[in-house]
Design a protein around this motif. Structure first.
Motif, PDB file in Angstrom:
ATOM      1  N   VAL A  70     121.287   3.974-151.363  1.00  0.00           N
ATOM      2  CA  VAL A  70     121.182   2.651-151.992  1.00  0.00           C
ATOM      3  C   VAL A  70     122.078   2.569-153.238  1.00  0.00           C
ATOM      4  CG1 VAL A  70     118.834   2.339-151.131  1.00  0.00           C
ATOM      5  CG2 VAL A  70     119.174   3.236-153.433  1.00  0.00           C
ATOM      6  N   ASP A  71     122.456   1.332-153.586  1.00  0.00           N
ATOM      7  CA  ASP A  71     123.310   1.103-154.757  1.00  0.00           C
ATOM      8  C   ASP A  71     122.493   0.739-155.991  1.00  0.00           C
ATOM      9  OD1 ASP A  71     125.825   1.143-153.181  1.00  0.00           O
ATOM     10  OD2 ASP A  71     124.910  -0.623-152.253  1.00  0.00           O
ATOM     11  N   VAL A  72     121.434  -0.041-155.749  1.00  0.00           N
ATOM     12  CA  VAL A  72     120.627  -0.576-156.850  1.00  0.00           C
ATOM     13  C   VAL A  72     119.154  -0.293-156.569  1.00  0.00           C
ATOM     14  CG1 VAL A  72     119.923  -2.714-158.038  1.00  0.00           C
ATOM     15  CG2 VAL A  72     122.285  -2.453-157.253  1.00  0.00           C
ATOM     16  N   ILE A  73     118.422   0.080-157.600  1.00  0.00           N
ATOM     17  CA  ILE A  73     116.963   0.226-157.451  1.00  0.00           C
ATOM     18  C   ILE A  73     116.273  -0.752-158.400  1.00  0.00           C
ATOM     19  CG2 ILE A  73     114.972   1.759-157.798  1.00  0.00           C
ATOM     20  CD1 ILE A  73     116.722   4.107-157.011  1.00  0.00           C
ATOM     21  N   ILE A  74     115.321  -1.507-157.862  1.00  0.00           N
ATOM     22  CA  ILE A  74     114.404  -2.259-158.732  1.00  0.00           C
ATOM     23  C   ILE A  74     113.079  -1.499-158.674  1.00  0.00           C
ATOM     24  CG2 ILE A  74     113.349  -4.468-159.275  1.00  0.00           C
ATOM     25  CD1 ILE A  74     115.507  -5.903-157.701  1.00  0.00           C
ATOM     26  N   HIS A  75     112.692  -0.917-159.806  1.00  0.00           N
ATOM     27  CA  HIS A  75     111.592   0.048-159.805  1.00  0.00           C
ATOM     28  C   HIS A  75     110.268  -0.640-160.137  1.00  0.00           C
ATOM     29  CE1 HIS A  75     109.667   3.871-160.007  1.00  0.00           C
ATOM     30  NE2 HIS A  75     109.401   3.785-161.298  1.00  0.00           N
TER      31      HIS A  75
END
Ligand SMILES: NC(=O)c1ccc[n+]([C@@H]2O[C@H](COP(=O)([O-])OP(=O)(O)OC[C@H]3O[C@@H](n4cnc5c(N)ncnc54)[C@H](OP(=O)(O)O)[C@@H]3O)[C@@H](O)[C@H]2O)c1
Length: 254
Positions: free
Chosen positions: A60-65
Motif C-alpha cells: 500500500v502507498d497510504v495508510i489511514i490508521h
C-alpha cells in the motif's frame, strides 16, 4: 494509489469505507473482525500480537490508521503495537494518524498514549500527517447519553464538547490522501461548543423523551480540564453537521 484503512470495523473506519467505495482508489482494509457487507480486500491483523501486519501493509502507498483500543491493552496497542507497525513502513508514501484535540492538556491515560504515538510518528522516518479531531457526536451519545436512570441522565453537565460528525472527519482524512505529508495539522472540530447538559437537553427535546437531566460535579483534574474546554478549539469550527442534525438523522433512520 492504494490505501489501507486500519480499524475497518470501527466508527471512523466504517465512515471511511462508506465514502471510499464511491471514489477511485484501490482500497484494502484490516481489523480483527471482518466488516459485513463490504467489497474491499480484507486482511486480518492484530496490533497486540503483530499477526498479519506485514501482509496488511506490504503493497500500500497510504495508510489511514483508524485502529485503536482506548480501554483494553491500550498501552500495548496504542504505543508498542503502533511502534511495531511503524517499523514495517519503509515503503510508505503517507501515514495519516487521526488523533484527538487537546491531548497534551487533558489528564487521561488514553490521551497520554495517543500523544506518545504522535511523538513516535514525528520521530520516525515515515512521512506523516497528524489530524486531530474533537470527540465524535456518536461517541458522546454512546458513552454519556445512552442510559438514563429512573428517567434521569445523571451526567457531569458542565463538561464541554465541540463534537464533530464522524462523516465530516472521514471526508477530511480522505481529502488528505493526495496532499502528501503535511505534518501536524490544525484541529478539526465541530461547529458548536456545548455543555453536556445542553446536549442532553437537546436530545430529550428532539427525541421527545420523558427524561430529565441531573447534573453532577466530579472531583479531579480530568473533570476540570473538560469543564474548561481543553478538548475544544473555537477557532477551528470545521465540521458541518451539527449535533442537532446528527440527532435528527438518527431519528430519521429509526
Ligand atoms: N471516537 C471519537 O470520538 C474520536 C474523536 C477523535 C479522534 N478519534 C480517533 O479516531 C480513531 C478511530 O476511533 P474510533 O472511535 O473509530 O474507534 P473504534 O470505533 O473503537 O474502532 C476501533 C477499531 O480498531 C480495531 N482494533 C481494536 N483492537 C485492535 C487490535 N488489537 N488490532 C487491530 N485492530 C484493532 C477495531 O476492530 P476489531 O475489533 O475488529 O479489530 C475497530 O475497527 C482513533 O485513533 C481515535 O483516537 C476518535
Amino acid at each position: 494509489m492504494k490505501i489501507l484503512v486500519t480499524g475497518s470495523t470501527g466508527q471512523l473506519g466504517s465512515a471511511l469505507l462508506k465514502q471510499l467505495k464511491d471514489l477511485d482508489y484501490q482500497v484494502k482494509i484490516t481489523s480483527r473482525r471482518k466488516p459485513e457487507g463490504v467489497d474491499f480486500t480484507w486482511v486480518y491483523s492484530n496490533l497486540l500480537t503483530g499477526e498479519g501486519l506485514e501482509e496488511a501493509v506490504k503493497d500500500v502507498d497510504v495508510i489511514i490508521h483508524a485502529a485503536t483500543s482506548p480501554v483494553k491493552s491500550s498501552e500495548n496497542i496504542e504505543v508498542a503495537g503502533f511502534e511495531k507497525l511503524l517499523s514495517k513502513l519503509d515503503h510508505l508514501k503517507l501515514f495519516i494518524y487521526p488523533s484527538i484535540v487537546g491531548i497534551e492538556e487533558i489528564p487521561f491515560k488514553y490521551y497520554r498514549l495517543k500523544y506518545k504515538a504522535e511523538e513516535l510518528l514525528k520521530n520516525s522516518s515515515v512521512p506523516y500527517t497528524i489530524a486531530r479531531a474533537s470527540q465524535f457526536h456518536s461517541f458522546v451519545d454512546s458513552l454519556l447519553l445512552s442510559k438514563s436512570f429512573f428517567k434521569r441522565y445523571i451526567i457531569p453537565g458542565r463538561v464541554k464538547f465541540q463534537s464533530v460528525d464522524v462523516n465530516d472527519f472521514a471526508k477530511h482524512l480522505i481529502d488528505l490522501v493526495n496532499k502528501g505529508p503535511q505534518g501536524k495539522l490544525d484541529d478539526f472540530c465541530g461547529p458548536d461548543i456545548m455543555t453536556l447538559r445542553e446536549m442532553a437537553e437537546l436530545k430529550i427535546k428532539i427525541n421527545n423523551e420523558a427524561n430529565t437531566v441531573l447534573s453532577i460535579a466530579l472531583p479531579g483534574k480530568l473533570y476540570n480540564s473538560l469543564v474548561e474546554g481543553k478538548n475544544t478549539n473555537p477557532l477551528q469550527r470545521k465540521g458541518i453537521i451539527t449535533y442537532e442534525e446528527h440527532l435528527r438523522n438518527k431519528l430519521d433512520q429509526r
